[in-house]
Design an enzyme around this catalytic site. Structure first.
Site, PDB file in Angstrom:
ATOM      1  N   ARG A 125       0.819  -1.221   0.000  1.00 15.46           N
ATOM      2  CA  ARG A 125       0.000   0.000   0.000  1.00 15.46           C
ATOM      3  C   ARG A 125       0.846   1.261   0.000  1.00 15.46           C
ATOM      4  O   ARG A 125       0.599   2.190  -0.758  1.00 15.46           O
ATOM      5  CB  ARG A 125      -0.926   0.000   1.221  1.00 15.46           C
ATOM      6  CG  ARG A 125      -2.041  -1.022   1.173  1.00 15.46           C
ATOM      7  CD  ARG A 125      -2.895  -0.895   2.430  1.00 15.46           C
ATOM      8  NE  ARG A 125      -4.005  -1.835   2.443  1.00 15.46           N
ATOM      9  CZ  ARG A 125      -3.938  -3.071   2.918  1.00 15.46           C
ATOM     10  NH1 ARG A 125      -2.790  -3.509   3.431  1.00 15.46           N
ATOM     11  NH2 ARG A 125      -4.984  -3.863   2.903  1.00 15.46           N
ATOM     12  N   GLU A 174      16.381   3.323  18.031  1.00 13.95           N
ATOM     13  CA  GLU A 174      15.381   4.261  18.541  1.00 13.95           C
ATOM     14  C   GLU A 174      15.029   3.903  19.987  1.00 13.95           C
ATOM     15  O   GLU A 174      14.943   2.722  20.315  1.00 13.95           O
ATOM     16  CB  GLU A 174      14.121   4.198  17.681  1.00 13.95           C
ATOM     17  CG  GLU A 174      14.331   4.700  16.262  1.00 13.95           C
ATOM     18  CD  GLU A 174      13.033   4.713  15.457  1.00 13.95           C
ATOM     19  OE1 GLU A 174      11.939   4.816  16.054  1.00 13.95           O
ATOM     20  OE2 GLU A 174      13.115   4.599  14.230  1.00 13.95           O
ATOM     21  N   HIS A 231      10.946   9.534  13.245  1.00  8.98           N
ATOM     22  CA  HIS A 231       9.919   8.492  13.088  1.00  8.98           C
ATOM     23  C   HIS A 231       8.515   9.112  13.083  1.00  8.98           C
ATOM     24  O   HIS A 231       7.656   8.788  13.906  1.00  8.98           O
ATOM     25  CB  HIS A 231      10.033   7.441  14.191  1.00  8.98           C
ATOM     26  CG  HIS A 231       9.429   6.118  13.805  1.00  8.98           C
ATOM     27  ND1 HIS A 231       9.867   4.928  14.307  1.00  8.98           N
ATOM     28  CD2 HIS A 231       8.411   5.799  12.962  1.00  8.98           C
ATOM     29  CE1 HIS A 231       9.166   3.929  13.801  1.00  8.98           C
ATOM     30  NE2 HIS A 231       8.267   4.443  12.970  1.00  8.98           N
ATOM     31  N   ARG A 266      11.620   0.710   8.477  1.00  5.18           N
ATOM     32  CA  ARG A 266      12.036   0.188   9.772  1.00  5.18           C
ATOM     33  C   ARG A 266      13.511   0.480   9.977  1.00  5.18           C
ATOM     34  O   ARG A 266      14.305   0.355   9.028  1.00  5.18           O
ATOM     35  CB  ARG A 266      11.845  -1.333   9.850  1.00  5.18           C
ATOM     36  CG  ARG A 266      10.402  -1.795   9.897  1.00  5.18           C
ATOM     37  CD  ARG A 266       9.768  -1.502  11.254  1.00  5.18           C
ATOM     38  NE  ARG A 266       8.384  -1.957  11.275  1.00  5.18           N
ATOM     39  CZ  ARG A 266       7.355  -1.250  10.818  1.00  5.18           C
ATOM     40  NH1 ARG A 266       7.561  -0.062  10.273  1.00  5.18           N
ATOM     41  NH2 ARG A 266       6.126  -1.727  10.888  1.00  5.18           N
TER      42      ARG A 266
END
Length: 320
Positions: free
Chosen positions: A158, A275, A293, A246
């Site tokens: 998507r 992170e 992010h 990611r």
């Protein structure tokens, strides 16, 4: 009454939809170490999370069967032990379509800023703009246009397809690689109701790497690097990489080495290996455009995530 804990928050529209359905919605932020206790003491049926809260086996076991539904606002569910939760009879649901456009637009925020050195100019203009204007103007005078360039999309689900729509609007050539998508029909819609249709076929990774001026990643990676030193060597000289997928799907050490050697020209990063404490070498690189992010962090996406998740919960609760 169905009790819902939105531990990482939920949009106002989503909260209102759930309350209108007669559900009790709690938006209190509970610390990870107290989460199981809170769920048990308050009889929580539904736990809603984003990326901050972890729903691992130990938490699932500790809730003693109280939880019926775990919702992840957004796409990736790396922070949830999905298979184990489902084995225990829980419903685990994300909102895969809600944030696609927001992530795709962030890709182009990075990409457009990179090719005109906006990320670097934004840092140096406040420091040197008054005293060194002409030199800065000369330094940033070698920008390039996106029109006519080739964008390689790794992961053509998507989000990847939404990125393709924007790229086609820029006049870019789009190449894609995805082991699960042979081809995709892309409909480019315009404000006046007109539309154009494109069919993009998936190619090999090597072909996409070799042909692309820019590579953007939209694949989870299953904990391993998709782009490492070997893949970077197959890319065009002076190409760019954008990662909003990611942390870890791009080998950060290999990326920094390629940027410093001049093999790659720039990188746009919204996600990082460590992170929320990214490596200082990545943060300080003069060749990186950085965001913390925020791929899905638009007001529109949050509204869509909240309302979509609310509908999932309302439907699921009919069987409880």
């Amino acid at each position: 009454m169905v009790k819902i804990l939105a531990n990482d928050g939920i949009s106002k529209s989503g909260e209102e939809a759930l309350k209108a359905a007669g559900f009790d919605v709690d938006t209190t932020k509970v610390a990870q170490e107290r989460l199981a206790e809170h769920i048990n003491e308050n009889g929580v049926d539904v736990l809603l999370v984003r990326s901050a809260t972890k729903v691992r086996k130990d938490l699932i076991d500790a809730t003693k069967g109280n939880l019926k539904f775990i919702g992840r606002g957004g796409v990736g569910m790396d922070n949830i032990d999905v298979d184990y939760a489902r084995e225990q009879g829980m419903i685990v649901q994300n909102t895969p379509a809600a944030s696609s456009r927001s992530v795709a637009e962030l890709v182009f925020a990075h990409l457009s800023g990179m090719v005109r050195f906006v990320f670097d100019a934004n840092q140096k203009m406040p420091l040197e703009g008054e005293t060194n204007f002409k030199a800065l103007k000369k330094n940033y005078g070698a920008g390039t246009e996106l029109q006519g360039k080739t964008l390689g999309i790794i992961g053509f689900g998507r989000i990847g397809q939404e990125v393709a729509k924007i790229a086609l609007g820029y006049g870019m050539q789009v190449k894609a690689v995805d082991p699960f998508v042979e081809s995709a029909d892309i409909k480019l819609e315009f404000f006046d109701g007109q539309s154009l249709n494109f069919t993009i076929k998936s190619e090999s990774m090597d072909a996409v790497l070799a042909a692309s001026d820019f590579i953007t990643l939209h694949i989870a990676g299953a904990g391993k690097a998709i782009i490492g030193k070997a893949e970077i060597e197959k890319m065009k000289d002076n190409a760019g990489i954008i990662n909003t997928a990611r942390g870890g799907v791009v080998d950060e050490e290999a990326l920094l080495e390629a940027l410093e050697s001049g093999k790659l020209k720039y990188a746009g990063l919204d996600v990082f290996v460590n992170e929320p404490t990214p490596a200082m070498a990545v943060l300080m690189s003069p060749y990186t455009s950085l965001t913390p992010h925020i791929g899905a962090a638009t007001l529109e996406a949050q509204d869509r995530i909240g309302t979509e998740m609310a509908q999932h919960i309302i439907e699921a609760a009919k069987a409880w």
